[in-house]
Design a protein around this motif. Structure first.
Motif, PDB file in Angstrom:
ATOM      1  N   GLU A  65       0.817  -1.209   0.000  1.00  0.00           N
ATOM      2  CA  GLU A  65       0.000   0.000   0.000  1.00  0.00           C
ATOM      3  C   GLU A  65       0.854   1.264   0.000  1.00  0.00           C
ATOM      4  O   GLU A  65       0.323   2.365  -0.130  1.00  0.00           O
ATOM      5  N   GLN A  66       2.165   1.093   0.182  1.00  0.00           N
ATOM      6  CA  GLN A  66       3.062   2.243   0.228  1.00  0.00           C
ATOM      7  C   GLN A  66       4.038   2.262  -0.945  1.00  0.00           C
ATOM      8  O   GLN A  66       5.047   2.959  -0.910  1.00  0.00           O
ATOM      9  N   VAL A  67       3.723   1.494  -1.980  1.00  0.00           N
ATOM     10  CA  VAL A  67       4.611   1.415  -3.137  1.00  0.00           C
ATOM     11  C   VAL A  67       4.631   2.767  -3.855  1.00  0.00           C
ATOM     12  O   VAL A  67       3.568   3.312  -4.187  1.00  0.00           O
ATOM     13  N   PRO A  68       5.808   3.347  -4.091  1.00  0.00           N
ATOM     14  CA  PRO A  68       5.887   4.615  -4.821  1.00  0.00           C
ATOM     15  C   PRO A  68       5.277   4.479  -6.213  1.00  0.00           C
ATOM     16  O   PRO A  68       5.320   3.403  -6.829  1.00  0.00           O
ATOM     17  N   PRO A  69       4.684   5.548  -6.736  1.00  0.00           N
ATOM     18  CA  PRO A  69       3.975   5.451  -8.023  1.00  0.00           C
ATOM     19  C   PRO A  69       4.873   5.083  -9.196  1.00  0.00           C
ATOM     20  O   PRO A  69       4.402   4.550 -10.194  1.00  0.00           O
ATOM     21  N   GLN A  70       6.173   5.349  -9.087  1.00  0.00           N
ATOM     22  CA  GLN A  70       7.068   5.049 -10.201  1.00  0.00           C
ATOM     23  C   GLN A  70       7.632   3.636 -10.125  1.00  0.00           C
ATOM     24  O   GLN A  70       8.559   3.294 -10.865  1.00  0.00           O
ATOM     25  N   THR A  71       7.051   2.785  -9.265  1.00  0.00           N
ATOM     26  CA  THR A  71       7.581   1.435  -9.051  1.00  0.00           C
ATOM     27  C   THR A  71       6.734   0.388  -9.770  1.00  0.00           C
ATOM     28  O   THR A  71       5.502   0.398  -9.687  1.00  0.00           O
ATOM     29  N   ASP A  72       7.402  -0.508 -10.477  1.00  0.00           N
ATOM     30  CA  ASP A  72       6.758  -1.692 -11.063  1.00  0.00           C
ATOM     31  C   ASP A  72       7.048  -2.872 -10.143  1.00  0.00           C
ATOM     32  O   ASP A  72       8.210  -3.112  -9.779  1.00  0.00           O
ATOM     33  N   LEU A  73       6.006  -3.616  -9.789  1.00  0.00           N
ATOM     34  CA  LEU A  73       6.142  -4.644  -8.759  1.00  0.00           C
ATOM     35  C   LEU A  73       5.767  -6.017  -9.294  1.00  0.00           C
ATOM     36  O   LEU A  73       4.720  -6.184  -9.936  1.00  0.00           O
ATOM     37  N   ALA A  74       6.605  -6.989  -9.031  1.00  0.00           N
ATOM     38  CA  ALA A  74       6.290  -8.397  -9.321  1.00  0.00           C
ATOM     39  C   ALA A  74       6.277  -9.142  -7.994  1.00  0.00           C
ATOM     40  O   ALA A  74       7.240  -9.094  -7.238  1.00  0.00           O
ATOM     41  N   ALA A 111      14.371 -11.256 -22.232  1.00  0.00           N
ATOM     42  CA  ALA A 111      13.176 -10.410 -22.215  1.00  0.00           C
ATOM     43  C   ALA A 111      13.103  -9.587 -20.932  1.00  0.00           C
ATOM     44  O   ALA A 111      12.748  -8.404 -20.947  1.00  0.00           O
ATOM     45  N   ILE A 112      13.446 -10.213 -19.803  1.00  0.00           N
ATOM     46  CA  ILE A 112      13.440  -9.491 -18.520  1.00  0.00           C
ATOM     47  C   ILE A 112      14.498  -8.393 -18.523  1.00  0.00           C
ATOM     48  O   ILE A 112      14.243  -7.254 -18.107  1.00  0.00           O
ATOM     49  N   ASN A 113      15.697  -8.732 -19.010  1.00  0.00           N
ATOM     50  CA  ASN A 113      16.771  -7.728 -19.060  1.00  0.00           C
ATOM     51  C   ASN A 113      16.380  -6.544 -19.939  1.00  0.00           C
ATOM     52  O   ASN A 113      16.603  -5.380 -19.583  1.00  0.00           O
ATOM     53  N   SER A 114      15.784  -6.820 -21.092  1.00  0.00           N
ATOM     54  CA  SER A 114      15.359  -5.758 -22.003  1.00  0.00           C
ATOM     55  C   SER A 114      14.295  -4.876 -21.346  1.00  0.00           C
ATOM     56  O   SER A 114      14.338  -3.648 -21.452  1.00  0.00           O
ATOM     57  N   HIS A 115      13.362  -5.516 -20.628  1.00  0.00           N
ATOM     58  CA  HIS A 115      12.301  -4.756 -19.953  1.00  0.00           C
ATOM     59  C   HIS A 115      12.884  -3.861 -18.855  1.00  0.00           C
ATOM     60  O   HIS A 115      12.455  -2.702 -18.703  1.00  0.00           O
ATOM     61  N   LEU A 116      13.854  -4.372 -18.110  1.00  0.00           N
ATOM     62  CA  LEU A 116      14.447  -3.587 -17.032  1.00  0.00           C
ATOM     63  C   LEU A 116      15.185  -2.364 -17.572  1.00  0.00           C
ATOM     64  O   LEU A 116      15.103  -1.269 -16.993  1.00  0.00           O
ATOM     65  N   LEU A 117      15.884  -2.525 -18.688  1.00  0.00           N
ATOM     66  CA  LEU A 117      16.580  -1.383 -19.295  1.00  0.00           C
ATOM     67  C   LEU A 117      15.592  -0.323 -19.767  1.00  0.00           C
ATOM     68  O   LEU A 117      15.782   0.877 -19.546  1.00  0.00           O
ATOM     69  N   GLN A 118      14.508  -0.787 -20.410  1.00  0.00           N
ATOM     70  CA  GLN A 118      13.503   0.153 -20.900  1.00  0.00           C
ATOM     71  C   GLN A 118      12.806   0.869 -19.743  1.00  0.00           C
ATOM     72  O   GLN A 118      12.564   2.068 -19.799  1.00  0.00           O
ATOM     73  N   ALA A 119      12.494   0.107 -18.663  1.00  0.00           N
ATOM     74  CA  ALA A 119      11.832   0.710 -17.512  1.00  0.00           C
ATOM     75  C   ALA A 119      12.737   1.760 -16.867  1.00  0.00           C
ATOM     76  O   ALA A 119      12.269   2.846 -16.476  1.00  0.00           O
ATOM     77  N   HIS A 120      14.028   1.456 -16.767  1.00  0.00           N
ATOM     78  CA  HIS A 120      14.964   2.417 -16.176  1.00  0.00           C
ATOM     79  C   HIS A 120      15.043   3.673 -17.027  1.00  0.00           C
ATOM     80  O   HIS A 120      15.081   4.796 -16.493  1.00  0.00           O
ATOM     81  N   GLY A 121      15.036   3.499 -18.329  1.00  0.00           N
ATOM     82  CA  GLY A 121      15.076   4.659 -19.217  1.00  0.00           C
ATOM     83  C   GLY A 121      13.847   5.527 -19.093  1.00  0.00           C
ATOM     84  O   GLY A 121      13.909   6.738 -19.340  1.00  0.00           O
ATOM     85  N   ASN A 122      12.747   4.934 -18.717  1.00  0.00           N
ATOM     86  CA  ASN A 122      11.491   5.681 -18.539  1.00  0.00           C
ATOM     87  C   ASN A 122      11.314   6.199 -17.106  1.00  0.00           C
ATOM     88  O   ASN A 122      10.229   6.666 -16.739  1.00  0.00           O
ATOM     89  N   GLY A 123      12.356   6.053 -16.283  1.00  0.00           N
ATOM     90  CA  GLY A 123      12.280   6.549 -14.907  1.00  0.00           C
ATOM     91  C   GLY A 123      11.517   5.642 -13.967  1.00  0.00           C
ATOM     92  O   GLY A 123      11.069   6.084 -12.899  1.00  0.00           O
ATOM     93  N   ARG A 124      11.393   4.351 -14.348  1.00  0.00           N
ATOM     94  CA  ARG A 124      10.671   3.406 -13.513  1.00  0.00           C
ATOM     95  C   ARG A 124      11.658   2.579 -12.689  1.00  0.00           C
ATOM     96  O   ARG A 124      12.811   2.378 -13.068  1.00  0.00           O
ATOM     97  N   HIS A 125      11.178   2.099 -11.548  1.00  0.00           N
ATOM     98  CA  HIS A 125      11.980   1.254 -10.644  1.00  0.00           C
ATOM     99  C   HIS A 125      11.266  -0.092 -10.521  1.00  0.00           C
ATOM    100  O   HIS A 125      10.056  -0.134 -10.272  1.00  0.00           O
ATOM    101  N   THR A 126      11.983  -1.179 -10.676  1.00  0.00           N
ATOM    102  CA  THR A 126      11.373  -2.512 -10.679  1.00  0.00           C
ATOM    103  C   THR A 126      11.780  -3.286  -9.431  1.00  0.00           C
ATOM    104  O   THR A 126      12.975  -3.364  -9.101  1.00  0.00           O
ATOM    105  N   VAL A 127      10.767  -3.848  -8.756  1.00  0.00           N
ATOM    106  CA  VAL A 127      10.996  -4.594  -7.529  1.00  0.00           C
ATOM    107  C   VAL A 127      10.356  -5.971  -7.664  1.00  0.00           C
ATOM    108  O   VAL A 127       9.201  -6.101  -8.090  1.00  0.00           O
ATOM    109  N   LEU A 128      11.104  -7.000  -7.273  1.00  0.00           N
ATOM    110  CA  LEU A 128      10.615  -8.378  -7.252  1.00  0.00           C
ATOM    111  C   LEU A 128      10.524  -8.837  -5.797  1.00  0.00           C
ATOM    112  O   LEU A 128      11.522  -8.805  -5.075  1.00  0.00           O
TER     113      LEU A 128
END
Length: 538
Positions: A65-74, A111-128
């Motif tokens: 419930e406290q995940v920052p809006p710029q975070t993608d969560l798995a 595919a995961i590596n490519s997604h992480l690079l693209q997300a970082h370029g868009n200012g997103r942070h990915t958490v697993l």
């Protein structure tokens, strides 16, 4: 079933990880802080471990419930799988499309590596986040570590949070996983609750479900801690079963015997050699429900009317006398009609209690006693105390009498004649007068009474409180001290000292907090027109 009986808006002891019920003890706050650090840091592993049922998943749900809006969560809940299956699950969680091919493991990783690079370029942070991580094999853990190898000059592109049981710590100490272990940037181990934390935990869950009354007797809580050793999941399961048992037996609170039965049914082990086989609670629920409905709809309801022109206590006394149909007084409290069941006696006892306050109580319309009391600007108070304490509190009360054969009945104590050393009880529709010594000999040690809180009272008043309740308290204390009341005050040091002085004058703990216990004594001595046990007391 028991929720309606106790006035709960929902069942408070579900084992589902509902963040609303998260009780943040000091260690749970620290655990949450570690996870928040993991959400906002620049990569690596965060590790949260704890025994089964200590609240790891619930803390994590609260974190979501406290995940920052710029975070993608798995969020992976069932990690007992192969490395390929886990990578496929991560792709599903992050909505990553994967093309077909022979080397499925490499395609998923790319595919995961490519997604992480693209997300970082868009200012997103990915958490697993991986729950139950102790089930991961060494091969899968190594594959997860490889995912963290993707990084820029300044940041890793994937943050991983592992939740698991203590076995995960042992697994990470293996030599083949030392590289992963060295990448853990924050670790925390959740221990079970201490006894005081368990008390606060239970009170918190009951409050979230809509009631602040203590539904467990102190002896039951001590035994609960001994059985559960402070593990929240066990506490939940046994408390749920114990409240069900209290409901079936029509108890206002969970007795020690009921708690022992609940623990036996949950754990399957007797508490001692003398432990008897528990009641078949679930099998008897239908019969209890039918019996209660019959009591509500077919038992003759007393004709209780509100008095408008006479003092409440005098009018209530006359009504109770008329309700008894002028039954001849008797000293034998153990004699009652065979048709008067525990359920029916409980209903009638509360009808008598409300009648003493000048209020008509119809249980068919208002089955939850304390909720109805609050609608009438009253509140319930559950007391663990002797008869001497009740005499000082000087309020009518409902209590439970249990015979040696196990049959129980509820009674209303409506009057005490201190000069004659006699007490007047109402059991069913019979009024009985007995010696105080006889009542003391059979006193159960607990009871329920009603009290009238100050206007707009919600919670105990303490330094810093404001509002109508505080203004009312100031006026009453000014009258008690013979001084002029102040206007529009807050609960300041002077008011705190006045409350302490009142508490000391009645032998109460002088903590300076105006709560139910102090309020009951205040009702009995400072508020006019309320029903009293001994009306000759000033």
């Amino acid at each position: 079933m028991y929720g309606h009986y106790f006035g709960l808006s929902e069942l408070p002891f579900s084992i589902a990880p509902d963040p609303r019920y998260l009780y943040l003890s000091q260690q749970h706050r620290e655990a949450q802080a570690h996870l928040l650090y993991g959400l906002n840091s620049d990569g690596g592993f965060v590790l949260l471990t704890g025994e089964v049922g200590t609240g790891k998943t619930t803390v994590c749900r609260s974190l979501l419930e406290q995940v920052p809006p710029q975070t993608d969560l798995a969020f992976i809940l069932n990690p007992k799988c192969t490395a390929q299956e886990l990578l496929a699950a991560i792709c599903d969680e992050l909505a990553i499309k994967v093309k077909g091919g022979e080397n499925r493991l490499k395609l998923l990783t790319d595919a995961i590596n490519s997604h992480l690079l693209q997300a970082h370029g868009n200012g997103r942070h990915t958490v697993l986040i991986i729950d139950e991580a102790q089930n991961l094999s060494s091969e899968v853990l190594e594959q997860i570590r490889l995912l963290t190898n993707l990084e820029t000059n300044r940041h890793k592109l994937l943050q991983i949070i592992l939740l698991g049981q203590p076995e995960l710590l042992d697994k990470l100490n293996h030599p083949e996983l030392r590289q992963l272990s060295q990448r853990i940037t924050a670790r925390y181990h959740l221990a079970p609750l201490c006894y005081k934390e368990m008390q606060a935990y239970i009170a918190h869950r009951l409050a979230v479900a809509g009631i602040e009354a203590p539904l467990f007797k102190p002896a039951s809580l001590k035994k609960l801690y001994k059985i559960t050793r402070g593990i929240p999941r066990l506490i939940n399961v046994i408390c749920d079963r114990a409240l069900l048992g209290a409901y079936v037996q029509r108890q206002p609170r969970v007795e020690l015997k009921t708690l022992n039965r609940a623990a036996f049914e949950v754990l399957g082990q007797p508490d001692s050699n003398r432990y008897q086989r528990p009641l078949a609670w679930t099998g008897g629920l239908l019969l209890i429900g039918i019996g209660l409905l019959a009591a509500l709809h077919f038992w003759p309801t007393p004709d209780i009317h509100r008095a408008e022109s006479r003092p409440a206590d005098e009018a209530a006394t006359e009504r109770v006398a008329s309700l008894s149909m002028e039954q001849k007084a008797t000293d034998d409290i153990w004699q009652w009609p065979a048709t008067l069941t525990t359920d029916v006696s409980q209903i009638m006892a509360y009808q008598r209690l409300f009648a003493l306050w000048g209020i008509e109580y119809q249980p068919a319309e208002h089955p939850v006693v304390c909720r109805f009391a609050r609608s009438q600007q009253l509140d319930c108070s559950f007391q663990d105390a002797g008869l001497d304490t009740l005499r000082q509190q000087n309020h009518p009360a409902v209590f439970r009498l249990t015979r040696q054969d196990g049959n129980a009945i509820y009674a209303t104590l409506s009057h005490i004649d201190e000069q004659q050393a006699r007490a007047r009880l109402t059991i069913g529709d019979q009024v009985k007068t007995i010696a105080l010594t006889e009542l003391e000999r059979h006193w159960p040690g607990s009871y329920v009474l009603l009290w009238r809180p100050p206007p707009e009272y919600q919670d105990p008043l303490y330094p810093g409180s404001r509002g109508q309740a505080v203004n009312w308290l100031e006026r009453q204390l000014a009258l008690w001290q013979g001084r002029a009341p102040r206007t529009e005050v807050r609960y300041d040091e002077q008011l705190e000292n006045d409350v302490k002085a009142f508490q000391r004058s009645h032998g109460l703990t002088a903590d300076g907090i105006f709560g139910p216990n102090t309020g009951i004594y205040f009702n009995a001595t400072r508020v006019l027109g309320l029903p009293l046990l001994n009306r000759e007391v000033d």
